[in-house]
Structure formats: structure tokens, C-alpha cells
Design a protein around this motif. Structure first.
Motif, PDB file in Angstrom:
ATOM      1  N   CYS A   1       0.830  -1.204   0.000  1.00 48.19           N
ATOM      2  CA  CYS A   1       0.000   0.000   0.000  1.00 48.19           C
ATOM      3  C   CYS A   1       0.873   1.266   0.000  1.00 48.19           C
ATOM      4  CB  CYS A   1      -0.913   0.013   1.222  1.00 48.19           C
ATOM      5  SG  CYS A   1      -2.066  -1.389   1.295  1.00 48.19           S
ATOM      6  N   THR A   2       0.279   2.381  -0.451  1.00 48.45           N
ATOM      7  CA  THR A   2       0.976   3.667  -0.413  1.00 48.45           C
ATOM      8  C   THR A   2       0.026   4.753   0.081  1.00 48.45           C
ATOM      9  OG1 THR A   2       0.421   4.135  -2.744  1.00 48.45           O
ATOM     10  CG2 THR A   2       2.531   3.078  -2.318  1.00 48.45           C
ATOM     11  N   ASN A   3       0.583   5.696   0.822  1.00 44.77           N
ATOM     12  CA  ASN A   3      -0.158   6.869   1.318  1.00 44.77           C
ATOM     13  C   ASN A   3      -1.403   6.448   2.107  1.00 44.77           C
ATOM     14  OD1 ASN A   3       1.748   8.424   0.032  1.00 44.77           O
ATOM     15  ND2 ASN A   3       0.403   9.081  -1.631  1.00 44.77           N
ATOM     16  N   VAL A   4      -1.173   5.951   3.291  1.00 47.93           N
ATOM     17  CA  VAL A   4      -2.260   5.487   4.165  1.00 47.93           C
ATOM     18  C   VAL A   4      -2.135   6.178   5.519  1.00 47.93           C
ATOM     19  CG1 VAL A   4      -3.366   3.508   5.264  1.00 47.93           C
ATOM     20  CG2 VAL A   4      -2.300   3.243   3.013  1.00 47.93           C
ATOM     21  N   VAL A   5      -3.219   6.786   5.975  1.00 47.92           N
ATOM     22  CA  VAL A   5      -3.269   7.375   7.310  1.00 47.92           C
ATOM     23  C   VAL A   5      -4.254   6.574   8.156  1.00 47.92           C
ATOM     24  CG1 VAL A   5      -3.939   9.390   8.668  1.00 47.92           C
ATOM     25  CG2 VAL A   5      -2.657   9.697   6.546  1.00 47.92           C
ATOM     26  N   VAL A   6      -3.780   6.087   9.295  1.00 52.34           N
ATOM     27  CA  VAL A   6      -4.602   5.306  10.222  1.00 52.34           C
ATOM     28  C   VAL A   6      -4.632   6.078  11.533  1.00 52.34           C
ATOM     29  CG1 VAL A   6      -4.942   3.067  11.312  1.00 52.34           C
ATOM     30  CG2 VAL A   6      -3.769   3.210   9.104  1.00 52.34           C
ATOM     31  N   ARG A   7      -5.826   6.460  11.993  1.00 55.57           N
ATOM     32  CA  ARG A   7      -5.886   7.299  13.185  1.00 55.57           C
ATOM     33  C   ARG A   7      -7.048   6.900  14.085  1.00 55.57           C
ATOM     34  NH1 ARG A   7      -7.011  12.409   9.222  1.00 55.57           N
ATOM     35  NH2 ARG A   7      -9.223  12.077   8.827  1.00 55.57           N
ATOM     36  N   ASN A   8      -6.779   7.003  15.376  1.00 56.23           N
ATOM     37  CA  ASN A   8      -7.817   6.799  16.398  1.00 56.23           C
ATOM     38  C   ASN A   8      -8.501   5.441  16.270  1.00 56.23           C
ATOM     39  OD1 ASN A   8      -7.275   9.479  17.197  1.00 56.23           O
ATOM     40  ND2 ASN A   8      -8.762  10.256  15.737  1.00 56.23           N
ATOM     41  N   ILE A   9      -7.708   4.399  16.093  1.00 57.02           N
ATOM     42  CA  ILE A   9      -8.269   3.050  16.046  1.00 57.02           C
ATOM     43  C   ILE A   9      -7.967   2.318  17.352  1.00 57.02           C
ATOM     44  CG2 ILE A   9      -8.052   2.935  13.538  1.00 57.02           C
ATOM     45  CD1 ILE A   9      -5.721   0.923  13.994  1.00 57.02           C
ATOM     46  N   LYS A  10      -8.750   1.262  17.616  1.00 58.24           N
ATOM     47  CA  LYS A  10      -8.528   0.397  18.771  1.00 58.24           C
ATOM     48  C   LYS A  10      -8.491  -1.052  18.285  1.00 58.24           C
ATOM     49  CE  LYS A  10     -10.712   3.394  22.225  1.00 58.24           C
ATOM     50  NZ  LYS A  10     -11.757   3.497  23.283  1.00 58.24           N
ATOM     51  N   LEU A  11      -7.425  -1.747  18.653  1.00 57.84           N
ATOM     52  CA  LEU A  11      -7.251  -3.148  18.297  1.00 57.84           C
ATOM     53  C   LEU A  11      -7.125  -3.933  19.594  1.00 57.84           C
ATOM     54  CD1 LEU A  11      -4.597  -2.636  15.453  1.00 57.84           C
ATOM     55  CD2 LEU A  11      -7.099  -2.543  15.277  1.00 57.84           C
ATOM     56  N   LEU A  12      -8.117  -4.777  19.889  1.00 61.18           N
ATOM     57  CA  LEU A  12      -8.240  -5.358  21.226  1.00 61.18           C
ATOM     58  C   LEU A  12      -8.394  -6.864  21.182  1.00 61.18           C
ATOM     59  CD1 LEU A  12     -10.880  -2.810  22.620  1.00 61.18           C
ATOM     60  CD2 LEU A  12      -8.385  -2.601  22.699  1.00 61.18           C
ATOM     61  N   ALA A  13      -7.567  -7.549  21.960  1.00 61.11           N
ATOM     62  CA  ALA A  13      -7.687  -8.985  22.194  1.00 61.11           C
ATOM     63  C   ALA A  13      -7.021  -9.291  23.529  1.00 61.11           C
ATOM     64  CB  ALA A  13      -7.030  -9.792  21.073  1.00 61.11           C
ATOM     65  N   PRO A  14      -7.405 -10.374  24.198  1.00 61.88           N
ATOM     66  CA  PRO A  14      -6.784 -10.699  25.489  1.00 61.88           C
ATOM     67  C   PRO A  14      -5.272 -10.869  25.366  1.00 61.88           C
ATOM     68  CG  PRO A  14      -8.765 -12.017  25.138  1.00 61.88           C
ATOM     69  CD  PRO A  14      -8.482 -11.317  23.837  1.00 61.88           C
ATOM     70  N   GLY A  15      -4.571 -10.532  26.434  1.00 61.43           N
ATOM     71  CA  GLY A  15      -3.120 -10.637  26.423  1.00 61.43           C
ATOM     72  C   GLY A  15      -2.607 -12.049  26.223  1.00 61.43           C
TER      73      GLY A  15
END
Length: 394
Positions: free
Chosen positions: A176-190
Motif C-alpha cells: 500500500c501507499t499513502n495510508v493514514v490510520v488514526r484513532n483506532i482500537k485493536l483489542l484482544a486478550p493478552g
């Protein structure tokens, strides 16, 4: 001294150039195409029909997933589309609870060859507890799927997305090129196995900012071919920290360069910032990496380079990594280490790390005794106060 890989003016230009969040003239609501917000009815076909209508629109269009819970199986949203396209999610998208329903697809939701595209909001729950149980039991399990994938995508914004309970990686960028990822949450148990948060490879001009990653493996995994990657304001933990690698999986491997990790907090992670390569011959490289303004809270390995990675002890115990690591700066990194050895720079005997800079480091062992450092084949410069005492060779 190494400079940050991506400057603020460049970031502003990026955001301005690819912002596709303006209003669309055409709205394609998945409910209008037969999707049911009950969390039980298979809505895969309805999602595809909505996508096809929006993708074929000559004017900018929006796919809308409204409030409710929608069951979606393996799905590919293919491009390129005729105009700008927004995928706006208010509700929750869930995967089948039967982990074998994915087969060997490798992905759950795939955006392929999209351009001038935005994914906004919503919760994506892969419901992978059954898959994790299979992996932990030692059964013959499928390889697992990534939750949200982007392949060969250009000029993209991903904003406000919440991904939960991925089988393996939550979100990946490949080619991919020119990608902005902001204010995301990625959640799974430790304790969920191999649940990486954000993975990127063979991609250029990526920004990840203002995000939270709590997972069972790397918060961010940076693979070969990654260039101009900026991570800022990341809250990482639990997880395995931010990792460049593993590299040297194959001999002919694209290098990693211009990576900046700044203004981030690591809490209870296995690692802080790590560069990792297999102990194998390679023509790969890592260069111009800048780690700055980081806080470590009870992190096992706050600063680590490991070029002797060989977990299976097969094919690599007598080898040395060929990955050339150079121009790596660690600046203003503070906090506590959960282990006595707070800094470990274990570089290759045949390809030593060069031009390493340590500046204003203050890491203490949380047991009350001084922290230590370990270096092997690591050459560089010390600036300011370094705690624990630097072991770099000049």
C-alpha cells in the motif's frame, strides 16, 4: 544524528492530499440490499451488492452500515472503483463463531486495490475464542485469518475503527501507499496466541497515530519493504511492543527504512521497541530508524535488538544474520523495566550494527536495584545521560 523519518509538514500534506471524508452524493445502505442487523442472518451478499453499487458510481459514494449487528463471512471488497468511496460503519460487524468457516482464505475482510478510499468507524468482532482454544490445545487447526486487510491500496484513510478478538492479525497493509490510520482500537486478550495488532509490509508512506493496541502479540509488526512509516501517540499493552521483523526469513528480502516511533507509551509489554532478525544469511537491511519520546511502564525488554532469533533451533544455530542494521537512534526513552537487563543490543557477528545513537535514556529496574545493559557487535555514540550505563562500542 539520524533525523525523524517523516516531518510534520509532510504529514500535513499527506492528510490534505488523501482526505476523502467529504460528503458523498450517493449513499448505499447495506440494509437496503437485504442485510439484517440481527447478528444471525448472513449479510455477506448484501454487503457485496452495496459495495458494487458504490464502486460503480461515477460520483463519490458512501457504503453505510447502520446501527445493529451484522454477520459477514469471508468477503472481498474489490477495486479500483470509479470515484472516491467511503465505507462508513456505525454498527457492529461480526464473523461466524465457527472458526473453520474461513477455510484457508487467510483473511476475513479484504479491501483489494482501492484508491481514494476511507473506512470510518464501527466495531469488527472476529469472535476468535474458539480458534484460540484450538491453537492452545495443539489440535490440527486452520492457519487463521487476518480481520481487516488492505492489499495494493493507495490514498486511504482508516479512522475510528475498533477491531476485536482477531484470529491472528487485526489489521494489515500489504503493498500500500499513502495510508493514514488514526484513532483506532485493536483489542484482544493478552494471552490470545499470535494476535498481532497492526501489521505492515511492502508499503510506503504510512502513518499510525492516536491509537490503542491491546493484544497477545506485537502491537505493531513492521515487515520487509516498509518505508516512510510514522507511529505516534500509540498506547501499547498488553502485547509484545513495536517490532521491526522478524526479518531474514528469506535471503532476497526488501529492506526497512525511514521508520519513526514517537510520543508513545508501553505498559506491561514483553518488549518496548525491538528489531528482530533470524540468524540466517540475508541481503536485507534496516536503516534510518528513530525511536523518541517513549515511556516504558514495567516492560520486560524496553530496548532490544535481537539478530540471533532462532526459536526452533533448526537451520540457524550456526548461522549469523546478514541483515545490516544502521542509523538507529534511541532518544528520550524513560520508565521502568520488568527485568534487570533493560537494554539489549545483540547484533550479528558478520553484520554488526553501526551508527547506533543513544541519547537521554533513563530506564530503571522496578525491583529497586540498578538496571543493566548488554551489547554484542553494536557500534555507536552516546549523548547525554544514559541509564543503564551504555555498552556501545565506538
Amino acid at each position: 544524528m539520524t533525523k525523524p523519518a517523516i516531518t510534520l509538514p509532510l504529514l500535513f500534506t499527506l492528510l490534505t492530499f488523501i482526505d476523502v471524508s467529504t460528503g458523498s452524493s450517493n449513499v448505499f445502505n447495506v440494509v437496503s440490499f437485504g442485510a439484517k442487523p440481527d447478528g444471525v442472518t448472513d449479510s455477506t451478499s448484501a454487503f457485496l451488492k452495496a459495495w458494487q453499487g458504490a464502486c460503480g458510481s461515477a460520483a463519490s459514494a458512501t457504503v453505510v452500515v447502520p446501527s445493529g449487528t451484522f454477520l459477514v463471512k469471508v468477503i472481498t471488497f474489490g477495486g479500483p472503483c470509479k470515484s472516491r468511496l467511503k465505507f462508513q460503519v456505525t454498527g457492529t460487524v461480526v464473523a461466524p463463531t465457527d472458526y473453520r468457516a474461513f477455510g484457508n482464505s487467510g483473511y476475513w475482510i479484504l479491501f483489494n486495490k482501492v484508491t481514494k478510499f476511507s473506512l470510518e468507524g464501527g466495531t469488527f468482532d472476529a469472535r476468535a475464542s474458539g480458534f484460540w482454544s484450538c491453537r492452545k490445545s495443539g489440535q490440527n487447526c486452520p492457519p487463521g485469518v487476518r480481520s481487516i486487510s488492505f492489499n495494493s491500496a493507495n490514498d486511504v484513510i482508516i479512522s475510528g475503527v475498533k477491531s476485536m478478538n482477531s484470529q491472528i492479525t487485526h489489521m494489515t497493509l500489504n503493498g500500500c501507499t499513502n495510508v493514514v490510520v488514526r484513532n483506532i482500537k485493536l483489542l484482544a486478550p493478552g494471552n490470545s496466541p499470535n494476535t498481532d495488532g497492526f501489521g505492515v509490509q511492502f508499503s510506503t508512506g504510512v502513518t499510525l497515530t492516536g491509537s490503542t493496541v491491546q493484544t497477545g502479540d506485537d502491537c505493531v509488526a513492521i515487515g520487509p519493504g516498509t518505508r516512510d512509516f510514522l507511529i505516534s501517540k500509540l498506547a501499547c499493552g498488553p502485547g509484545h511492543g513495536v517490532s521491526i521483523g522478524s526479518l531474514a526469513k528469506v535471503f532476497n528480502e526488501a529492506g526497512v527504512e525511514n521508520v519513526t516511533v514517537s510520543s508513545s507509551v508501553f505498559t506491561g509489554t514483553q518488549n518496548g521497541v525491538r528489531i528482530k532478525s533470524w540468524a540466517r544469511p540475508s541481503n536485507g537491511f534496516v536503516r534510518n530508524v528513530f525511536f523518541q519520546n517513549l515511556i516504558m511502564k514495567n516492560v520486560e525488554n524496553p530496548i532490544i535488538i535481537d539478530q540471533n532469533y532462532c526459536p526452533s533451533k533448526q537451520g540457524c544455530p550456526t548461522e549469523h544474520s546478514g541483515v545490516k542494521i544502521s542509523q538507529v537512534t534511541y532518544k528520550n526513552i524513560q520508565g521502568t523495566s520488568a527485568t534487570e537487563q533493560a537494554m539489549k543490543l545483540e547484533c550479528s557477528k558478520t553484520s554488526p550494527c553501526t551508527r547506533i545513537t543513544l541519547q537521554d535514556i533513563k530506564l530503571t529496574y522496578n525491583k529497586g536495584t540498578p538496571a543493566t545493559s548488554f551489547c554484542s557487535n553494536a557500534l555507536g555514540t552516546n549523548l547525554g545521560v544514559i541509564q543503564p550505563t551504555s555498552c556501545l562500542s565506538r
